[in-house]
Structures are given as C-alpha cells and as structure tokens.
Enzyme design. Structure first.
Site, PDB file in Angstrom:
ATOM      1  N   ASN A  13      24.269 -24.326  23.529  1.00  0.00           N
ATOM      2  CA  ASN A  13      24.891 -23.325  22.931  1.00  0.00           C
ATOM      3  C   ASN A  13      26.220 -22.901  23.367  1.00  0.00           C
ATOM      4  O   ASN A  13      26.244 -23.003  24.279  1.00  0.00           O
ATOM      5  CB  ASN A  13      23.665 -21.953  23.160  1.00  0.00           C
ATOM      6  CG  ASN A  13      23.762 -20.565  23.198  1.00  0.00           C
ATOM      7  OD1 ASN A  13      24.557 -20.587  22.428  1.00  0.00           O
ATOM      8  ND2 ASN A  13      23.056 -19.785  23.516  1.00  0.00           N
ATOM      9  N   TRP A  14      26.843 -22.234  22.161  1.00  0.00           N
ATOM     10  CA  TRP A  14      28.002 -22.854  22.065  1.00  0.00           C
ATOM     11  C   TRP A  14      28.867 -21.162  23.163  1.00  0.00           C
ATOM     12  O   TRP A  14      29.763 -20.196  23.516  1.00  0.00           O
ATOM     13  CB  TRP A  14      28.935 -22.730  20.824  1.00  0.00           C
ATOM     14  CG  TRP A  14      29.237 -24.306  20.932  1.00  0.00           C
ATOM     15  CD1 TRP A  14      28.586 -24.911  21.547  1.00  0.00           C
ATOM     16  CD2 TRP A  14      29.863 -24.946  20.701  1.00  0.00           C
ATOM     17  NE1 TRP A  14      28.827 -26.503  21.001  1.00  0.00           N
ATOM     18  CE2 TRP A  14      30.107 -26.525  19.778  1.00  0.00           C
ATOM     19  CE3 TRP A  14      30.880 -24.567  19.519  1.00  0.00           C
ATOM     20  CZ2 TRP A  14      30.793 -27.394  19.011  1.00  0.00           C
ATOM     21  CZ3 TRP A  14      32.213 -24.883  18.233  1.00  0.00           C
ATOM     22  CH2 TRP A  14      31.654 -26.793  18.233  1.00  0.00           C
ATOM     23  N   LYS A  15      27.650 -19.982  22.099  1.00  0.00           N
ATOM     24  CA  LYS A  15      27.425 -18.567  22.883  1.00  0.00           C
ATOM     25  C   LYS A  15      29.269 -18.196  22.256  1.00  0.00           C
ATOM     26  O   LYS A  15      29.348 -18.671  20.795  1.00  0.00           O
ATOM     27  CB  LYS A  15      27.707 -18.933  24.312  1.00  0.00           C
ATOM     28  CG  LYS A  15      26.615 -19.180  25.092  1.00  0.00           C
ATOM     29  CD  LYS A  15      26.529 -18.572  26.541  1.00  0.00           C
ATOM     30  CE  LYS A  15      25.134 -19.543  27.170  1.00  0.00           C
ATOM     31  NZ  LYS A  15      24.860 -19.183  28.438  1.00  0.00           N
ATOM     32  N   HIS A  98      17.105 -15.286  22.601  1.00  0.00           N
ATOM     33  CA  HIS A  98      18.603 -15.476  24.195  1.00  0.00           C
ATOM     34  C   HIS A  98      18.265 -14.191  25.057  1.00  0.00           C
ATOM     35  O   HIS A  98      18.141 -13.514  24.626  1.00  0.00           O
ATOM     36  CB  HIS A  98      19.155 -15.954  23.623  1.00  0.00           C
ATOM     37  CG  HIS A  98      20.509 -16.541  24.945  1.00  0.00           C
ATOM     38  ND1 HIS A  98      20.913 -15.718  25.699  1.00  0.00           N
ATOM     39  CD2 HIS A  98      20.229 -17.756  25.428  1.00  0.00           C
ATOM     40  CE1 HIS A  98      21.106 -16.982  26.598  1.00  0.00           C
ATOM     41  NE2 HIS A  98      20.834 -17.900  26.517  1.00  0.00           N
ATOM     42  N   GLU A 100      20.837 -14.019  26.392  1.00  0.00           N
ATOM     43  CA  GLU A 100      22.313 -11.657  26.499  1.00  0.00           C
ATOM     44  C   GLU A 100      21.722 -11.219  25.287  1.00  0.00           C
ATOM     45  O   GLU A 100      22.297 -10.392  25.760  1.00  0.00           O
ATOM     46  CB  GLU A 100      22.627 -12.979  26.554  1.00  0.00           C
ATOM     47  CG  GLU A 100      23.081 -14.000  27.710  1.00  0.00           C
ATOM     48  CD  GLU A 100      23.967 -15.203  27.690  1.00  0.00           C
ATOM     49  OE1 GLU A 100      24.880 -15.594  26.367  1.00  0.00           O
ATOM     50  OE2 GLU A 100      24.360 -16.426  28.808  1.00  0.00           O
ATOM     51  N   GLU A 170      14.521 -21.160  30.121  1.00  0.00           N
ATOM     52  CA  GLU A 170      15.603 -20.747  30.377  1.00  0.00           C
ATOM     53  C   GLU A 170      15.547 -19.208  31.775  1.00  0.00           C
ATOM     54  O   GLU A 170      15.811 -17.843  31.261  1.00  0.00           O
ATOM     55  CB  GLU A 170      16.619 -19.468  29.393  1.00  0.00           C
ATOM     56  CG  GLU A 170      17.022 -20.506  28.371  1.00  0.00           C
ATOM     57  CD  GLU A 170      18.358 -20.680  27.974  1.00  0.00           C
ATOM     58  OE1 GLU A 170      19.360 -21.726  27.799  1.00  0.00           O
ATOM     59  OE2 GLU A 170      18.459 -19.565  27.127  1.00  0.00           O
ATOM     60  N   GLY A 176      24.572 -19.760  33.627  1.00  0.00           N
ATOM     61  CA  GLY A 176      25.493 -19.781  33.542  1.00  0.00           C
ATOM     62  C   GLY A 176      25.972 -19.201  35.306  1.00  0.00           C
ATOM     63  O   GLY A 176      27.122 -18.403  35.633  1.00  0.00           O
ATOM     64  N   SER A 216      22.288 -24.110  33.723  1.00  0.00           N
ATOM     65  CA  SER A 216      23.034 -25.181  34.608  1.00  0.00           C
ATOM     66  C   SER A 216      22.842 -25.955  34.111  1.00  0.00           C
ATOM     67  O   SER A 216      22.625 -26.685  35.022  1.00  0.00           O
ATOM     68  CB  SER A 216      23.748 -23.984  36.016  1.00  0.00           C
ATOM     69  OG  SER A 216      23.613 -23.206  35.406  1.00  0.00           O
ATOM     70  N   GLY A 237      24.348 -24.341  27.382  1.00  0.00           N
ATOM     71  CA  GLY A 237      25.531 -23.485  27.282  1.00  0.00           C
ATOM     72  C   GLY A 237      26.589 -23.998  27.390  1.00  0.00           C
ATOM     73  O   GLY A 237      27.367 -24.976  26.631  1.00  0.00           O
ATOM     74  N   GLY A 238      26.917 -23.900  28.814  1.00  0.00           N
ATOM     75  CA  GLY A 238      28.109 -24.722  29.588  1.00  0.00           C
ATOM     76  C   GLY A 238      29.046 -25.999  29.099  1.00  0.00           C
ATOM     77  O   GLY A 238      29.649 -26.085  28.635  1.00  0.00           O
TER      78      GLY A 238
HETATM   79  P1  13P Z   1      24.522 -22.322  30.536  1.00  0.00           P
HETATM   80  O1  13P Z   1      24.132 -23.886  30.309  1.00  0.00           O
HETATM   81  O2  13P Z   1      26.029 -22.285  30.927  1.00  0.00           O
HETATM   82  O3  13P Z   1      23.640 -21.769  32.188  1.00  0.00           O
HETATM   83  O4  13P Z   1      24.233 -22.152  29.715  1.00  0.00           O
HETATM   84  C1  13P Z   1      21.962 -21.365  29.256  1.00  0.00           C
HETATM   85  C2  13P Z   1      22.340 -21.152  28.508  1.00  0.00           C
HETATM   86  O5  13P Z   1      22.419 -20.534  28.095  1.00  0.00           O
HETATM   87  C3  13P Z   1      21.402 -22.142  27.062  1.00  0.00           C
HETATM   88  O6  13P Z   1      20.765 -21.107  26.050  1.00  0.00           O
END
Ligand code: 13P
Length: 256
Positions: A13-15, A98, A100, A170, A176, A216, A237-238
């Site tokens: 997930n590149w966000k 998600h 977010e 999640e 994050g 994470s 994510g990251g």
């Molecule tokens: P991180 O891996 O950066 O914690 O993000 C997880 C995420 O929200 C994937 O959708």
C-alpha cells in the site's frame, strides 16, 4: 483447506507516495526481485499512478490495485472514482476500509460495505481492512470491534463473491509506528476473523479466505508473522516503498 493451499498474497500500500517517475523506478527495481515469487504480488498505488503502474507491470507477475473506490457507478460525487473506472483501466485489486480512510475521511463500516459491494459488482478483488485502536485493545474489546467490522463489511456478500475477498487485519496502533503486533497477537485476531467468517458463511468459505496482517511489517519481522497458520500474507505500507524490503517480504511469504 490449509494455509499452504490458500496461497499467500503480499500487497504493497503505497498510500499517498511516489510520482510517475518514482513509480517507474520502483517497479523496474521490483520486477526482477519478485519475478519468481511463489505468492501473489500486488502494488496498490495512488490513482494518478495507476496507468503508469499498469504499463510498467504488463506481462509480469505484479498485479496493480487502487486504494479506494466509490460506491456509486457514476454521478455527482466530486473527487470520487468508481469501481467501473478502475476496472476499465485494467486494475484488478482495491483496498477498502483502510483505517486512514476511517480516521481522516469519515469512512464507516456501512460505507465500507457499500464500496465493497460496488467493487465486487465489477469483479475487482477487494482487500478489506479491519483493526482495533490502541484504546480498544487496552479495553479488551479487540475481538468485538473486529467482528463487528467484518460482519458489517461482508453484509449481503454471497459465498461466491467471497472468492474475491481478502481481509487485512491492521491494528491501528501498529500502522506506521514501528510497533508491530507480536506474531501471537496477529495470529489470534486473524483466527478470530476466520471464525467470524465461518459463522457468517461456513467453515469451507472461512478456510479458503486469505487473511493478511498489516502494520509495520518489514524484512526483519515478516518471517515470524508469516509463519503463523492463520496469517496468509501481508499488507505493507512503508516497506513497500523500497524494492529490496518489499521483495524480502515476498521471499518470506514464498517460503512460509
Ligand atoms: P506500515 O507498514 O507503514 O505500518 O503501514 C501499514 C498499512 O497501513 C498498510 O495498509
């Protein structure tokens, strides 16, 4: 059906990251590193990078996804993108619900359900996200929260449509933050999710469901998380923004 038969799915997930130049660079770095993956590999990119990502991944084993879609097919919904629009581009996956989106954009369990049904109508594969906040975990209501999220998100979904659903667990407090759920915590909630799906549908549907962990996940902790029977993959994510790190997680899922 056992984990080994379900097959793992690792999705990035590149966000809201990467322009088109960076998208081309990241994908060209990733392609050779994951070409012999023994799991599904998906990258969910910003809307503006979908076409670039589709072109760059054409003919490879990397699938492309979006990070949201609207529940109506068309109309006066300024700023929104429909599932049909994604389908027309050639997109195969979409992340919905998600945390977010829930936290910053007023997404609710009910709107997640509406979006999910719209995406399924277009035959998209949906990665539906659930997870508790730190407050909810500390109050001992994680399984109630996650069960409610699952039950509402999957309302009016058919057994057949469940083939197009992936659930991502999640925990909000692990996203994050560098704070990962322990493998046992992840396994416990992923197990709860499988039980809830078994109650809504049946054991067979629940055993076929791919459940990811997200929060994470990185090359250092992925082996332990992915070794758990109920953890069938990851939503990253990251670490999905670095080809080497993402590929290391794909390697781990291919082995586990
Ligand atoms: P991180 O891996 O950066 O914690 O993000 C997880 C995420 O929200 C994937 O959708």
């Amino acid at each position: 059906m056992k984990k080994s038969d379900r097959g793992a799915v690792i999705a990035g997930n590149w966000k809201m990251n990467n322009d088109r130049v960076q998208t081309r660079e990241l994908i060209s770095g990733l392609k050779p590193l994951v070409e012999s993956a023994d799991c599904d590999v998906v990258i969910c990119v910003p809307f503006t990078n979908l076409e670039t990502a589709l072109n760059e991944t054409a003919g490879t084993n990397i699938k492309v996804g979006a990070q949201n879609c609207h529940f109506e097919a068309s109309g006066a919904y300024t700023g929104e993108i429909s599932a049909g629009m994604l389908k027309e581009l050639g997109v195969e996956y979409v992340i919905l619900g998600h945390s977010e989106r829930r936290q910053y954009f007023a997404e609710t369990n009910s709107t997640v359900n509406l979006r999910l049904k719209a995406a399924l109508k277009e035959n998209l594969n949906v990665i539906v996200c659930v997870g508790e906040t730190l407050d909810e975990r500390e109050n001992g209501i994680t399984s109630e929260i996650v069960s409610m999220q699952i039950k509402t998100a999957l309302k009016d979904v058919s057994t057949e449509q469940m083939q197009n659903i992936i659930v991502a667990y999640e925990p909000v407090w692990a996203i994050g933050t560098g704070r990962t759920a322990t493998a046992d915590q992840a396994a416990e909630v992923c197990g709860t999710i499988r039980n809830v799906v078994s109650e809504i549908f049946d054991v067979d549907v629940s055993k076929k469901l791919t459940i990811q962990y997200g929060g994470s996940m990185n090359p250092k902790n992925c082996d332990e998380l992915l070794s758990k029977e109920d953890v069938d993959g990851g939503l990253i994510g990251g670490a999905s923004l670095k080809a080497k790190d993402f590929a290391a997680i794909v390697d781990s899922a291919s082995k586990n």
